[in-house]
Design a protein around this motif. Sequence first.
Motif, PDB file in Angstrom:
ATOM      1  N   ARG A 100      57.913 -51.884 -95.556  1.00  9.46           N
ATOM      2  CA  ARG A 100      57.018 -51.983 -94.287  1.00  9.46           C
ATOM      3  C   ARG A 100      57.117 -53.109 -93.621  1.00  9.46           C
ATOM      4  O   ARG A 100      57.500 -54.342 -93.596  1.00  9.46           O
ATOM      5  CB  ARG A 100      55.732 -52.186 -95.352  1.00  9.46           C
ATOM      6  N   GLN A 101      56.652 -52.719 -92.265  1.00 10.71           N
ATOM      7  CA  GLN A 101      56.608 -53.646 -91.038  1.00 10.71           C
ATOM      8  C   GLN A 101      55.384 -53.909 -90.638  1.00 10.71           C
ATOM      9  O   GLN A 101      54.487 -52.800 -90.813  1.00 10.71           O
ATOM     10  CB  GLN A 101      57.422 -52.910 -89.791  1.00 10.71           C
ATOM     11  N   PHE A 102      54.999 -55.175 -90.420  1.00  9.23           N
ATOM     12  CA  PHE A 102      53.604 -55.295 -89.849  1.00  9.23           C
ATOM     13  C   PHE A 102      53.848 -55.857 -88.233  1.00  9.23           C
ATOM     14  O   PHE A 102      54.521 -56.827 -87.917  1.00  9.23           O
ATOM     15  CB  PHE A 102      52.920 -56.492 -90.388  1.00  9.23           C
ATOM     16  N   THR A 103      53.124 -55.059 -87.349  1.00 12.04           N
ATOM     17  CA  THR A 103      53.129 -55.495 -86.019  1.00 12.04           C
ATOM     18  C   THR A 103      51.830 -56.228 -85.740  1.00 12.04           C
ATOM     19  O   THR A 103      50.932 -55.799 -85.912  1.00 12.04           O
ATOM     20  CB  THR A 103      53.053 -54.270 -85.048  1.00 12.04           C
ATOM     21  N   VAL A 104      52.080 -57.598 -85.066  1.00  9.92           N
ATOM     22  CA  VAL A 104      50.846 -58.311 -84.691  1.00  9.92           C
ATOM     23  C   VAL A 104      50.609 -58.463 -83.201  1.00  9.92           C
ATOM     24  O   VAL A 104      51.826 -58.772 -82.649  1.00  9.92           O
ATOM     25  CB  VAL A 104      50.985 -59.690 -85.739  1.00  9.92           C
ATOM     26  N   PHE A 105      49.732 -58.342 -82.685  1.00 10.02           N
ATOM     27  CA  PHE A 105      49.513 -58.690 -81.350  1.00 10.02           C
ATOM     28  C   PHE A 105      48.901 -59.862 -81.136  1.00 10.02           C
ATOM     29  O   PHE A 105      47.884 -60.382 -81.493  1.00 10.02           O
ATOM     30  CB  PHE A 105      48.596 -57.518 -80.752  1.00 10.02           C
ATOM     31  N   LEU A 106      49.803 -60.672 -80.314  1.00 14.09           N
ATOM     32  CA  LEU A 106      49.385 -62.172 -79.825  1.00 14.09           C
ATOM     33  C   LEU A 106      49.291 -62.241 -78.531  1.00 14.09           C
ATOM     34  O   LEU A 106      49.887 -61.654 -77.446  1.00 14.09           O
ATOM     35  CB  LEU A 106      50.529 -62.989 -80.495  1.00 14.09           C
ATOM     36  N   GLU A 107      48.246 -63.250 -78.157  1.00 18.60           N
ATOM     37  CA  GLU A 107      48.137 -63.539 -76.747  1.00 18.60           C
ATOM     38  C   GLU A 107      49.548 -64.273 -76.411  1.00 18.60           C
ATOM     39  O   GLU A 107      50.147 -65.240 -77.216  1.00 18.60           O
ATOM     40  CB  GLU A 107      46.875 -64.538 -76.531  1.00 18.60           C
ATOM     41  N   ASN A 108      49.927 -64.227 -74.976  1.00 22.96           N
ATOM     42  CA  ASN A 108      51.282 -64.661 -74.691  1.00 22.96           C
ATOM     43  C   ASN A 108      51.068 -66.074 -74.287  1.00 22.96           C
ATOM     44  O   ASN A 108      50.997 -66.328 -72.930  1.00 22.96           O
ATOM     45  CB  ASN A 108      51.918 -63.702 -73.574  1.00 22.96           C
ATOM     46  N   ARG A 109      50.873 -67.103 -75.185  1.00 21.67           N
ATOM     47  CA  ARG A 109      50.749 -68.599 -75.042  1.00 21.67           C
ATOM     48  C   ARG A 109      51.471 -69.345 -75.844  1.00 21.67           C
ATOM     49  O   ARG A 109      52.019 -68.810 -77.109  1.00 21.67           O
ATOM     50  CB  ARG A 109      49.398 -68.980 -75.390  1.00 21.67           C
ATOM     51  N   ARG A 129      56.779 -58.397 -84.465  1.00 20.39           N
ATOM     52  CA  ARG A 129      57.162 -57.312 -86.051  1.00 20.39           C
ATOM     53  C   ARG A 129      57.647 -58.311 -86.906  1.00 20.39           C
ATOM     54  O   ARG A 129      58.640 -59.039 -86.593  1.00 20.39           O
ATOM     55  CB  ARG A 129      58.040 -56.109 -85.422  1.00 20.39           C
ATOM     56  N   PHE A 130      57.028 -58.169 -88.128  1.00 21.62           N
ATOM     57  CA  PHE A 130      57.501 -58.759 -89.548  1.00 21.62           C
ATOM     58  C   PHE A 130      57.928 -57.794 -90.532  1.00 21.62           C
ATOM     59  O   PHE A 130      57.016 -56.980 -90.734  1.00 21.62           O
ATOM     60  CB  PHE A 130      56.370 -59.685 -89.833  1.00 21.62           C
ATOM     61  N   VAL A 131      58.786 -58.377 -91.178  1.00 19.88           N
ATOM     62  CA  VAL A 131      58.937 -57.638 -92.686  1.00 19.88           C
ATOM     63  C   VAL A 131      58.883 -58.974 -93.450  1.00 19.88           C
ATOM     64  O   VAL A 131      59.717 -60.174 -93.248  1.00 19.88           O
ATOM     65  CB  VAL A 131      60.262 -56.995 -92.819  1.00 19.88           C
ATOM     66  N   VAL A 132      57.891 -58.899 -94.454  1.00 20.95           N
ATOM     67  CA  VAL A 132      57.730 -60.083 -95.498  1.00 20.95           C
ATOM     68  C   VAL A 132      58.317 -59.752 -96.936  1.00 20.95           C
ATOM     69  O   VAL A 132      58.361 -58.606 -97.202  1.00 20.95           O
ATOM     70  CB  VAL A 132      56.256 -60.599 -95.325  1.00 20.95           C
ATOM     71  N   SER A 133      58.642 -60.596 -97.515  1.00 26.18           N
ATOM     72  CA  SER A 133      59.219 -60.430 -99.092  1.00 26.18           C
ATOM     73  C   SER A 133      58.059 -59.670 -99.801  1.00 26.18           C
ATOM     74  O   SER A 133      58.468 -59.505-100.874  1.00 26.18           O
ATOM     75  CB  SER A 133      59.425 -61.791 -99.488  1.00 26.18           C
ATOM     76  N   ASP A 134      56.878 -60.084 -99.784  1.00 29.45           N
ATOM     77  CA  ASP A 134      55.816 -59.484-100.474  1.00 29.45           C
ATOM     78  C   ASP A 134      54.363 -58.774 -99.528  1.00 29.45           C
ATOM     79  O   ASP A 134      53.723 -59.372 -99.005  1.00 29.45           O
ATOM     80  CB  ASP A 134      55.087 -60.610-101.291  1.00 29.45           C
ATOM     81  N   PRO A 135      54.732 -57.507 -99.080  1.00 28.76           N
ATOM     82  CA  PRO A 135      53.911 -57.018 -98.006  1.00 28.76           C
ATOM     83  C   PRO A 135      52.426 -56.772 -98.601  1.00 28.76           C
ATOM     84  O   PRO A 135      51.867 -56.814 -97.568  1.00 28.76           O
ATOM     85  CB  PRO A 135      54.510 -55.417 -97.945  1.00 28.76           C
ATOM     86  N   ASP A 136      52.031 -56.428 -99.563  1.00 31.18           N
ATOM     87  CA  ASP A 136      50.698 -56.398 -99.991  1.00 31.18           C
ATOM     88  C   ASP A 136      50.043 -57.736 -99.790  1.00 31.18           C
ATOM     89  O   ASP A 136      49.016 -57.726 -99.077  1.00 31.18           O
ATOM     90  CB  ASP A 136      50.618 -55.915-101.466  1.00 31.18           C
ATOM     91  N   ARG A 137      50.706 -58.926-100.173  1.00 31.36           N
ATOM     92  CA  ARG A 137      50.060 -60.174-100.089  1.00 31.36           C
ATOM     93  C   ARG A 137      50.164 -60.419 -98.771  1.00 31.36           C
ATOM     94  O   ARG A 137      49.324 -61.075 -98.056  1.00 31.36           O
ATOM     95  CB  ARG A 137      50.703 -61.256-101.006  1.00 31.36           C
ATOM     96  N   GLY A 138      51.327 -60.156 -98.054  1.00 34.62           N
ATOM     97  CA  GLY A 138      51.496 -60.462 -96.384  1.00 34.62           C
ATOM     98  C   GLY A 138      50.341 -59.824 -95.730  1.00 34.62           C
ATOM     99  O   GLY A 138      49.712 -60.412 -94.839  1.00 34.62           O
ATOM    100  N   ARG A 139      50.118 -58.468 -96.078  1.00 35.99           N
ATOM    101  CA  ARG A 139      49.047 -57.738 -95.291  1.00 35.99           C
ATOM    102  C   ARG A 139      47.564 -58.603 -95.407  1.00 35.99           C
ATOM    103  O   ARG A 139      46.775 -58.878 -94.334  1.00 35.99           O
ATOM    104  CB  ARG A 139      48.788 -56.153 -95.757  1.00 35.99           C
TER     105      ARG A 139
END
Length: 167
Positions: free
Chosen positions: A23-32, A65-75
Motif C-alpha cells: 500500500r502507498q499513501f499519497t498526502v497532499f501538502l502545501e508547498n512550503r 507518496r509514502f510506503v511505510v513498514s506498517d500500513p494499517d498503523r501508518g494510515r
Amino acid sequence: MSFGANSGTDFKTMRGRDFPAIRQFTVFLENRVGQLLEVVKRFEGTGIRIVALSISDAAECAFVRFVVSDPDRGRDILERSGLTIIESDLVGVELPDGPQPLLRVCTALLQAELNIIQAYPLLSRPHGEPAVALMVDNIESAQETLAGKGFRMLTEGDLIDREGLQD
C-alpha cells in the motif's frame, strides 16, 4: 506462484483483494518549507519506518507518496493528523542479480502489455536485494507476469521492521 516471506498466508485483505500488494499513501501538502518534515516527524517513536518516498512538486502543493513498514498503523497516524490521503496498491518486486535488472522487469511488463504509471526504489532491502515499488495499470496481471518470469514479489509482510518489533 510464491510471494515473499509469507507465501503460506491467505492474502485476502479487508479491501477484498486476493493478492499481496504494497500500500502507498499519497498526502497532499502545501508547498512550503518544513511541510515534509512535519509529516515525517509524525512517525517518530512509533516503530514505523518510511520504506519508500516520492515527491511531485507543483506551484501550490506537493504530492508526497509514502510506503511505510506498517500500513494499517501508518494510515491511522496520517488520518489522525488530519491529512488528506489517498491509498493505492503497488507491486513490490526485487531486482534480480546481473546487468540491467530494471530492463528485465520493464521488458516482462511490456511483453504483457502492462503500463508502469509510477516507479520508485524501496529504501529498505527486505531480503538484502534492491527492490522497486511499481504502480501499474493492472496489478493482478503484473504480479502474475512477474512471478511467472521468476521475479520475487514483495508483500507488506516483507516490509515489517523486525528490529522495531523487539523494542
